[in-house]
Design a protein around this motif. Sequence first.
Motif, PDB file in Angstrom:
ATOM      1  N   LYS A   1     -26.246  -6.616  -5.907  1.00  0.00           N
ATOM      2  CA  LYS A   1     -26.835  -7.947  -6.021  1.00  0.00           C
ATOM      3  C   LYS A   1     -28.003  -8.137  -5.067  1.00  0.00           C
ATOM      4  O   LYS A   1     -29.069  -8.641  -5.458  1.00  0.00           O
ATOM      5  CB  LYS A   1     -25.758  -9.005  -5.763  1.00  0.00           C
ATOM      6  CG  LYS A   1     -26.238 -10.426  -5.976  1.00  0.00           C
ATOM      7  CD  LYS A   1     -25.085 -11.419  -5.791  1.00  0.00           C
ATOM      8  CE  LYS A   1     -25.572 -12.846  -5.999  1.00  0.00           C
ATOM      9  NZ  LYS A   1     -24.462 -13.824  -5.822  1.00  0.00           N
ATOM     10  N   GLU A   2     -27.825  -7.729  -3.806  1.00  0.00           N
ATOM     11  CA  GLU A   2     -28.881  -7.936  -2.821  1.00  0.00           C
ATOM     12  C   GLU A   2     -30.117  -7.080  -3.140  1.00  0.00           C
ATOM     13  O   GLU A   2     -31.255  -7.484  -2.880  1.00  0.00           O
ATOM     14  CB  GLU A   2     -28.382  -7.639  -1.402  1.00  0.00           C
ATOM     15  CG  GLU A   2     -27.930  -6.209  -1.150  1.00  0.00           C
ATOM     16  CD  GLU A   2     -26.469  -5.962  -1.514  1.00  0.00           C
ATOM     17  OE1 GLU A   2     -25.926  -4.946  -1.038  1.00  0.00           O
ATOM     18  OE2 GLU A   2     -25.885  -6.771  -2.262  1.00  0.00           O
ATOM     19  N   HIS A   3     -29.888  -5.903  -3.708  1.00  0.00           N
ATOM     20  CA  HIS A   3     -31.011  -5.029  -4.059  1.00  0.00           C
ATOM     21  C   HIS A   3     -31.792  -5.612  -5.236  1.00  0.00           C
ATOM     22  O   HIS A   3     -33.027  -5.602  -5.233  1.00  0.00           O
ATOM     23  CB  HIS A   3     -30.507  -3.632  -4.405  1.00  0.00           C
ATOM     24  CG  HIS A   3     -31.605  -2.633  -4.642  1.00  0.00           C
ATOM     25  ND1 HIS A   3     -32.150  -2.423  -5.884  1.00  0.00           N
ATOM     26  CD2 HIS A   3     -32.260  -1.804  -3.791  1.00  0.00           C
ATOM     27  CE1 HIS A   3     -33.098  -1.503  -5.794  1.00  0.00           C
ATOM     28  NE2 HIS A   3     -33.182  -1.103  -4.538  1.00  0.00           N
TER      29      HIS A   3
ATOM     30  N   HIS B   1     -31.984  -8.766  -6.137  1.00  0.00           N
ATOM     31  CA  HIS B   1     -32.705  -9.950  -5.653  1.00  0.00           C
ATOM     32  C   HIS B   1     -33.971  -9.536  -4.908  1.00  0.00           C
ATOM     33  O   HIS B   1     -35.049 -10.120  -5.101  1.00  0.00           O
ATOM     34  CB  HIS B   1     -31.794 -10.769  -4.740  1.00  0.00           C
ATOM     35  CG  HIS B   1     -32.482 -11.940  -4.102  1.00  0.00           C
ATOM     36  ND1 HIS B   1     -32.743 -13.111  -4.778  1.00  0.00           N
ATOM     37  CD2 HIS B   1     -32.991 -12.110  -2.840  1.00  0.00           C
ATOM     38  CE1 HIS B   1     -33.368 -13.947  -3.978  1.00  0.00           C
ATOM     39  NE2 HIS B   1     -33.529 -13.368  -2.792  1.00  0.00           N
ATOM     40  N   TRP B   2     -33.859  -8.520  -4.068  1.00  0.00           N
ATOM     41  CA  TRP B   2     -34.985  -8.053  -3.265  1.00  0.00           C
ATOM     42  C   TRP B   2     -36.102  -7.495  -4.139  1.00  0.00           C
ATOM     43  O   TRP B   2     -37.271  -7.837  -3.960  1.00  0.00           O
ATOM     44  CB  TRP B   2     -34.490  -7.008  -2.278  1.00  0.00           C
ATOM     45  CG  TRP B   2     -35.571  -6.303  -1.522  1.00  0.00           C
ATOM     46  CD1 TRP B   2     -36.259  -6.762  -0.435  1.00  0.00           C
ATOM     47  CD2 TRP B   2     -36.097  -5.000  -1.797  1.00  0.00           C
ATOM     48  NE1 TRP B   2     -37.169  -5.818  -0.015  1.00  0.00           N
ATOM     49  CE2 TRP B   2     -37.092  -4.731  -0.834  1.00  0.00           C
ATOM     50  CE3 TRP B   2     -35.808  -4.027  -2.759  1.00  0.00           C
ATOM     51  CZ2 TRP B   2     -37.808  -3.536  -0.815  1.00  0.00           C
ATOM     52  CZ3 TRP B   2     -36.521  -2.839  -2.743  1.00  0.00           C
ATOM     53  CH2 TRP B   2     -37.504  -2.600  -1.781  1.00  0.00           C
TER      54      TRP B   2
END
Length: 496
Positions: free
Chosen positions: A110-112, A114-115
């Motif tokens: 998820k964080e990747h 979004h980034w």
Amino acid sequence: MDILVNFLPISSKKALLFIILLFCMVSTPLKAVVKSTVSSSSSSAACSDQRDLITYFKSTRTLLPNPINIPLQNQSRTSKINLFTSPSLDCSSTWNQECSNEILKIAHKKEHVHWIKSIRRKIHEHPELAFQEYQTSKIVRQELNKLEISYNFPMATTGIRAVIGSGQPPFVALRADMDALPIQEAVEWEHKSKIDGKMHACGHDAHVAMLLGAARILKTREKNLKGTVILIFQPAEEAGNGAKSMIKDGALENVEAIFAAHVSHQHPTGVIGSTRGALLAGCGFFRAVINGKTGQASSPHHSIDTLLAASAAVISLQSIVSRESDPLDSQVVSVTSFNGGDSLDVIPETVTLSGTFRAFSRTNFYQLLKRIREVFTEQASVYRCTATVDFFEDNDTIYPPTVNDERMYEHVKKVARDLVGTTNFKVVPPMMGAEDFSFYSEAIPAAFFYIGIRNETLGSIHTGHSPHFMIDEDVLPIGAATHAAIAERYLYEYGS
């Protein structure tokens, strides 16, 4: 034995009973020993008391510490008795489907996701034309700094060459282009271009984001890299042959193979396509000037008619493809402009014609160039005129064909099938479009591939260079994973 046991202290009794029990268990399987104790009266005194010993041992088992599950060397990774978290796969020694799955899993965190979307949107909002990609280049360098990835800058004005891995051979490169187009964006969305008359209408913002995403993945897996990955962030693909300038500045130093992707509205999101051999045509442009003698149209015998000479040249150009080339080998010669002025009763002194030509092999491409020059000059002389032909070679407008090396194509196909599935890799036909990635493919083994962005629900259906062009951002983690897997697996298969 009973008498001896009675005279021993309690603690000694426990120790002795434990030793006897272990002796019986080692010398004979437990069930067999118990059965023997029940059925045979001739058993030894020690083993005849085994039931009592087992009963006694059970009553004292609380004196022993809880057993610890220790993973065995040949234990399966999915074993339920392993109480410890499994380390990341060591794909430097063995590459399998799990290695591909792990890369894809990292990309879809998820964080990747979004980034990588935020990077693409930031670049999309500030499009920059060829050799003017200063803000884009700054964004790339900021992210590389955060990832602690070293790089060389500037190259070809705004270009960047970053390095991940051991610093030792083999060296494999991944390339992304950074420039935008002089187009006014017509797509209304939150991250629409903030620069009037400029737009990322060919997906280069996505290319940069995907390569940065690959950089992030590769950095986390740097210990697996059996060599060095070079990341090339290139300016001026759309105009100016940025690839040629990057090569001149050393982008391919020590590099033995290179790969690149381009988003495509012709394939559903995440579908990867390529082909062996020629994928994109060589592209050139020409401008011919035919000189004669002006005169009144009412007295043509007093003039040297440039219009007649130019018209004959246009007709003759068509015979180059129809009568001189293999009909199974696609080539194009098109005249797109014919300018003799706007007078109604004067034969012009000069006529200017311009156009383009395309071919799928370097040999055929330069044969077309040669024949175009000959047709203009020779046809002009037939009509007593002279002609000069400019192919804009000094302006870097000639693009050779983009030809995929067979081994590199097979590598892309293998990696893609592992990542997205066999049915989501397509062998695609060659296209008459052109790409300056061709300069890399001329220099070293290379492979160029498409990655689909078509999503009719979102409206991602428009071809590149359209003001309505947009992408399905779900492609970004897939593209990042594909780049990373191509590079890491290349080093695994070709490294020492």
